[in-house]
Design an enzyme around this catalytic site. Structure first.
Site, short mmCIF file in Angstrom:
data_model
loop_
_atom_site.label_atom_id
_atom_site.label_comp_id
_atom_site.label_asym_id
_atom_site.label_seq_id
_atom_site.Cartn_x
_atom_site.Cartn_y
_atom_site.Cartn_z
CE1 TYR A 16 -3.91 -2.18 0.45
CE2 TYR A 16 -2.58 -3.27 2.12
CZ TYR A 16 -3.69 -3.25 1.29
OH TYR A 16 -4.57 -4.29 1.30
CG HIS A 21 -7.15 4.72 1.33
ND1 HIS A 21 -7.92 5.85 1.48
CD2 HIS A 21 -7.87 3.72 1.93
CE1 HIS A 21 -9.05 5.55 2.12
NE2 HIS A 21 -9.03 4.27 2.40
CG PHE A 66 -5.13 -3.04 7.56
CD1 PHE A 66 -4.71 -2.88 6.24
CD2 PHE A 66 -4.56 -4.05 8.31
CE1 PHE A 66 -3.76 -3.72 5.69
CE2 PHE A 66 -3.61 -4.91 7.77
CZ PHE A 66 -3.21 -4.73 6.45
CG ASN A 68 -11.37 -1.34 8.51
OD1 ASN A 68 -10.22 -1.56 8.87
ND2 ASN A 68 -12.21 -2.30 8.18
CG ASN A 114 -14.41 2.78 5.41
OD1 ASN A 114 -15.55 3.16 5.67
ND2 ASN A 114 -14.15 1.92 4.44
#
Length: 194
Positions: A16, A21, A66, A68, A114
């Site tokens: 990632y 994001h 992560f 969320n 989120n």
């Protein structure tokens, strides 16, 4: 000397690292280099570092839960340091702002993000400063796939100027507060003129 907790939102792991994001992680990494510190200590369910900058003590946190579940990490750090929402600055990606632009705001909803949703649930509200890094919307396709995709090569070329601009913005925010910083930087295009 004020103490502020600055959280960059993102997802952990090399998969990632260059995704839209992870704009919050990218800003925090750049800020830590400018400050001469690192965000590498494992603490508060994240990677943590601290240092002095422009006369304030800055606590830097990249949740490793992560996106969320980012609120858990934020809540742990705020409780430990006995800080309130007014001491918190959150840096995150925003689909509703074009790439290269940044907006600041205090309070508000989560807008479907989120990470912000988790923060607001865990912290009992959204009364903190947000630095919203524009990533734009996809021309077609799913927004979730888009934010989890890497920046395009053209966007990658503009990232250094964007990151420098956001660190300048943070310096102004720490020195002179939100109203002045908003008047100078809100919706500013940080990309070099073509």
């Amino acid at each position: 000397m004020a103490t502020r907790l600055i959280i960059g939102l993102g997802n952990p792991g090399p998969k990632y690292q260059w995704t839209r994001h992870n704009a919050g992680f990218m800003v925090l990494d750049h800020l830590s280099r400018v400050m001469g510190t690192s965000v590498a200590k494992k603490s508060f369910s994240g990677l943590y570092g601290e240092g002095s900058w422009h006369g304030d003590r800055l606590l830097l946190l990249k949740p490793q839960t992560f996106m969320n579940l980012s609120g858990r990490s934020a809540a742990e750090a705020l409780r430990f340091h006995k800080l309130t929402l007014s001491d918190l600055i959150v840096i995150h990606d925003d689909l509703d702002i074009p790439f290269g632009r940044v907006k600041l705001k205090e309070g508000g909803g989560h807008g479907g993000h989120n990470g912000l949703r988790s923060l607001m649930q865990e912290l009992g509200g959204g009364g903190f400063v947000r630095i919203r890094i524009g990533v734009g919307r996809p021309l077609r396709g799913d927004a979730a796939d888009y934010v989890l995709a890497n920046f395009s090569s053209a966007e990658m070329a503009g990232l250094p100027a964007l990151l420098d601009g956001v660190v300048d913005l943070l310096g102004e925010l720490v020195r002179n507060g939100l109203p002045r910083t908003m008047s100078l930087y809100n919706n500013k295009d940080f990309l070099p003129a073509a």
